[in-house]
Design a protein around this motif. Structure first.
Motif, PDB file in Angstrom:
ATOM      1  N   UNK A 186     -21.035  48.343  30.786  1.00  0.00           N
ATOM      2  CA  UNK A 186     -21.162  48.973  32.594  1.00  0.00           C
ATOM      3  C   UNK A 186     -22.736  49.510  32.750  1.00  0.00           C
ATOM      4  N   UNK A 187     -23.435  49.793  31.998  1.00  0.00           N
ATOM      5  CA  UNK A 187     -24.362  50.525  32.183  1.00  0.00           C
ATOM      6  C   UNK A 187     -25.372  50.582  31.039  1.00  0.00           C
ATOM      7  N   UNK A 188     -26.523  49.641  31.913  1.00  0.00           N
ATOM      8  CA  UNK A 188     -27.121  48.663  31.545  1.00  0.00           C
ATOM      9  C   UNK A 188     -28.554  49.804  31.420  1.00  0.00           C
ATOM     10  N   UNK A 189     -29.287  49.272  29.826  1.00  0.00           N
ATOM     11  CA  UNK A 189     -30.841  49.765  29.255  1.00  0.00           C
ATOM     12  C   UNK A 189     -31.577  48.975  29.141  1.00  0.00           C
ATOM     13  N   UNK A 190     -33.264  49.391  29.422  1.00  0.00           N
ATOM     14  CA  UNK A 190     -34.533  48.824  28.717  1.00  0.00           C
ATOM     15  C   UNK A 190     -34.211  49.575  27.470  1.00  0.00           C
ATOM     16  N   UNK A 191     -35.235  49.144  25.789  1.00  0.00           N
ATOM     17  CA  UNK A 191     -35.291  50.135  24.650  1.00  0.00           C
ATOM     18  C   UNK A 191     -36.558  50.540  25.211  1.00  0.00           C
ATOM     19  N   UNK A 192     -37.102  51.692  25.143  1.00  0.00           N
ATOM     20  CA  UNK A 192     -38.651  52.345  24.906  1.00  0.00           C
ATOM     21  C   UNK A 192     -39.119  52.631  24.064  1.00  0.00           C
ATOM     22  N   UNK A 193     -37.932  52.442  23.130  1.00  0.00           N
ATOM     23  CA  UNK A 193     -38.604  53.215  22.147  1.00  0.00           C
ATOM     24  C   UNK A 193     -37.214  52.616  20.687  1.00  0.00           C
ATOM     25  N   UNK A 194     -38.410  52.229  18.916  1.00  0.00           N
ATOM     26  CA  UNK A 194     -37.750  51.749  17.809  1.00  0.00           C
ATOM     27  C   UNK A 194     -38.409  52.471  17.441  1.00  0.00           C
ATOM     28  N   UNK A 195     -37.502  53.128  16.149  1.00  0.00           N
ATOM     29  CA  UNK A 195     -37.693  54.099  14.942  1.00  0.00           C
ATOM     30  C   UNK A 195     -38.804  52.866  13.846  1.00  0.00           C
ATOM     31  N   UNK A 196     -40.109  52.993  13.646  1.00  0.00           N
ATOM     32  CA  UNK A 196     -40.150  52.139  12.334  1.00  0.00           C
ATOM     33  C   UNK A 196     -39.498  52.672  10.933  1.00  0.00           C
ATOM     34  N   UNK A 197     -40.105  51.897  10.032  1.00  0.00           N
ATOM     35  CA  UNK A 197     -38.997  51.569   8.522  1.00  0.00           C
ATOM     36  C   UNK A 197     -40.297  51.300   7.233  1.00  0.00           C
ATOM     37  N   UNK A 198     -39.603  52.112   6.586  1.00  0.00           N
ATOM     38  CA  UNK A 198     -40.104  51.856   4.829  1.00  0.00           C
ATOM     39  C   UNK A 198     -39.015  52.504   3.794  1.00  0.00           C
ATOM     40  N   UNK A 199     -38.690  50.810   3.339  1.00  0.00           N
ATOM     41  CA  UNK A 199     -37.861  50.613   1.922  1.00  0.00           C
ATOM     42  C   UNK A 199     -38.322  50.513   0.420  1.00  0.00           C
ATOM     43  N   UNK A 381     -30.424  51.598  35.502  1.00  0.00           N
ATOM     44  CA  UNK A 381     -30.804  51.280  34.114  1.00  0.00           C
ATOM     45  C   UNK A 381     -31.102  52.750  33.673  1.00  0.00           C
ATOM     46  N   UNK A 382     -31.250  53.223  32.414  1.00  0.00           N
ATOM     47  CA  UNK A 382     -31.458  53.973  31.928  1.00  0.00           C
ATOM     48  C   UNK A 382     -32.776  53.440  30.976  1.00  0.00           C
ATOM     49  N   UNK A 383     -33.539  54.395  30.343  1.00  0.00           N
ATOM     50  CA  UNK A 383     -34.353  54.368  29.449  1.00  0.00           C
ATOM     51  C   UNK A 383     -33.907  54.705  28.313  1.00  0.00           C
ATOM     52  N   UNK A 384     -33.515  53.909  26.950  1.00  0.00           N
ATOM     53  CA  UNK A 384     -33.159  54.774  26.134  1.00  0.00           C
ATOM     54  C   UNK A 384     -33.794  54.284  24.309  1.00  0.00           C
ATOM     55  N   UNK A 385     -33.838  54.843  23.169  1.00  0.00           N
ATOM     56  CA  UNK A 385     -34.857  54.481  22.287  1.00  0.00           C
ATOM     57  C   UNK A 385     -33.313  54.408  21.162  1.00  0.00           C
ATOM     58  N   UNK A 386     -33.583  53.384  20.129  1.00  0.00           N
ATOM     59  CA  UNK A 386     -32.941  53.125  19.588  1.00  0.00           C
ATOM     60  C   UNK A 386     -33.203  53.711  17.913  1.00  0.00           C
ATOM     61  N   UNK A 387     -32.022  54.066  16.986  1.00  0.00           N
ATOM     62  CA  UNK A 387     -32.469  53.859  15.617  1.00  0.00           C
ATOM     63  C   UNK A 387     -33.625  53.353  14.360  1.00  0.00           C
ATOM     64  N   UNK A 388     -32.284  51.792  14.777  1.00  0.00           N
ATOM     65  CA  UNK A 388     -33.065  50.768  13.928  1.00  0.00           C
ATOM     66  C   UNK A 388     -35.138  50.397  14.710  1.00  0.00           C
ATOM     67  N   UNK A 389     -34.809  48.670  13.969  1.00  0.00           N
ATOM     68  CA  UNK A 389     -35.925  49.221  13.866  1.00  0.00           C
ATOM     69  C   UNK A 389     -36.784  47.383  14.440  1.00  0.00           C
ATOM     70  N   UNK A 390     -37.566  47.094  14.709  1.00  0.00           N
ATOM     71  CA  UNK A 390     -38.319  45.763  15.497  1.00  0.00           C
ATOM     72  C   UNK A 390     -39.568  45.899  14.892  1.00  0.00           C
ATOM     73  N   UNK A 391     -39.740  45.945  13.681  1.00  0.00           N
ATOM     74  CA  UNK A 391     -41.071  46.202  13.391  1.00  0.00           C
ATOM     75  C   UNK A 391     -42.056  44.759  14.110  1.00  0.00           C
TER      76      UNK A 391
END
Length: 452
Positions: A186-199, A381-391
């Motif tokens: 019921x609450x839409x969002x735009x993802x405005x940040x994602x974390x990077x990744x080093x494995x 809509x709200x602006x959110x970050x996401x902890x995952x990565x889309x490099x």
């Protein structure tokens, strides 16, 4: 077309779109090494058929040494902008079958949710694009390029080469990455940040061969104990990452209630959360360090011997603004200097990926927010970050610097992507399909073409 026309069109096509999602989700397209990749080929063919059936005259299956991707194109009307619609058709392995309440590759509707691997991540993203195309039919107000990748879950190894090869064919003014989620049902969002990744792989050696644990134990350190002690230094006592040199930033001023987070994560009663600071900072804009796996003797077959070597796979998520090359050097330097009792530590890179952050202002973002607000019946809509990565988003930004990148998606907090019982909320899916349709209409009105 009017808003009422578009609503009616989406309502009309949605049952067929849902049935096509079910058919596509039955294909176990896992791109991971060691799996049969024939289903990935079938999945690509199925996506190509969907795009052709949705009215795209130029549809091709392409590859650059990896798994098949699908590109579908329809030129822009004179003076109109072009929109690139991204999704991926490959899926994660199912993991422990005993934890699934339904068959993973037989999508099943229960209480308004569609359960099955890939139903949310990301075959619903593919079908959201198809829904918008079907809703417009021959009256598309913008040019469209649909790019559906076939190995996102396995690291998108060949994607950069593919994007560079087909750069001129997929150039766009607006890029929609449909591989994220919304803030809540019921609450839409735009993802405005994602974390990077080093494995990284962390190898520890203390002996040149295994020796009797009774005869030598007490004086000789075994590699597995040494590895455990080393991994324990990744965090301080509060649970914050202890590796020096990694970036931390501040997230948006959203409140993430801890009770909600505990419920959504499934953390057990009595288990404390780790880290310090606001919850949104901890899960969106601070680094993490996670031990993904350890190579060691299985308990049932382990001899009474000191283990000479041991290996762990460690995943470090990077805050927006960090650099994966610099971060890897910081991780490597820290771990290789921290071997307990002089244990020999070697750190090698498996995979790295850049974080993503965008200043989400301008006509394309206004068009998206207006579309979301309408599709969710007036909810902002709200602006959110996401902890995952889309490099690979960094590659899109490099190749198309003038394009606006919108990260959207179909997932909600209970979608459980990558885990057992992945599912799609069908009511939210309907809103996503309407929102994307409205977005294309809004882009045609408010975004000036500049691609190419």
């Amino acid at each position: 077309m009017t808003e009422a026309d578009l609503r009616d069109a989406v309502t009309r096509v949605l049952p067929g779109v849902t049935e096509d999602l079910i058919r596509l989700a039955r294909i176990p397209g896992i791109a991971f090494a060691g799996f049969d990749h024939t289903p990935v080929e079938r999945s690509a063919e199925a996506v190509a058929d969907l795009l052709r059936g949705a009215g795209l005259p130029d549809v091709r299956i392409v590859r650059e040494g990896g798994q098949p991707a699908v590109i579908g194109r329809r030129p822009a009307p004179p003076g109109a902008p072009t929109v690139l619609l991204y999704a991926h058709h490959d899926v994660q392995p199912v993991g422990d079958l005993s934890q699934w309440r339904t068959e993973p590759f037989e999508p099943t509707e229960i209480d308004g949710r569609l359960y099955g691997r890939g139903c949310a991540d990301d075959k619903a993203g593919v079908l959201a694009h198809v829904a918008a195309l079907r809703a417009f039919g021959d009256d598309l107000p913008v040019g469209v390029v649909v790019f559906v990748e076939g190995e996102e879950e396995f690291g998108s190894e060949s994607l950069e080469d593919m994007l560079r090869t087909y750069r001129h064919e997929i150039a766009a003014d607006v890029i929609v990455i449909a591989d994220s989620g919304n803030w809540d049902i019921g609450v839409p969002a735009l993802t405005t940040s994602l974390r990077g990744l080093v494995n990284v792989f962390v190898d520890v050696a203390t002996l040149d061969h295994a020796v009797h644990s009774g005869m030598y134990g007490g004086a000789v350190p075994d590699a597995l104990t040494s590895l455990c002690r080393l991994l324990a230094t990744l965090h301080d006592d509060a649970g914050d990452v202890a590796i020096p040199g990694l970036v931390s930033t501040a997230a948006s001023p959203l409140d993430y209630p801890i009770d909600r987070f505990r419920t959504e994560s499934g953390i057990l009663d009595g288990v404390d959360l780790i880290g310090t600071g606001r919850l949104v900072d901890r899960v969106w804009t601070k680094p993490t360090a996670t031990v993904l796996g350890i190579d060691a003797p299985a308990t049932g077959a382990a001899p009474n011997a000191l283990v000479p070597t041991a290996r762990a796979k460690v995943s470090v998520r990077l805050a927006p603004g960090d650099d994966p090359d610099k971060a890897f050097e910081a991780i490597k330097s820290y771990l290789e200097a921290s071997g307990p009792w002089g244990a020999k530590v070697t750190v090698t890179l498996e995979q790295g990926g850049a974080p993503f952050v965008v200043h989400a202002e301008g006509p394309a973002y206004d068009a998206a927010r207006a579309a979301f607000r309408t599709a969710w019946d007036g909810v902002d809509p709200v602006d959110i970050g996401v902890g995952g990565s889309i490099p690979f988003i960094a590659t899109f930004q490099e190749l198309f610097p003038a394009a606006s990148v919108l990260v959207t998606g179909v997932e909600d907090p209970d979608s459980r992507a990558h885990g057992p019982n992945e599912s799609l909320h069908l009511g939210e899916f309907a809103r996503v399909c309407l929102a994307e349709t409205l977005l294309l209409e809004n882009v045609a009105k408010f975004v000036r073409p500049a691609a190419g």
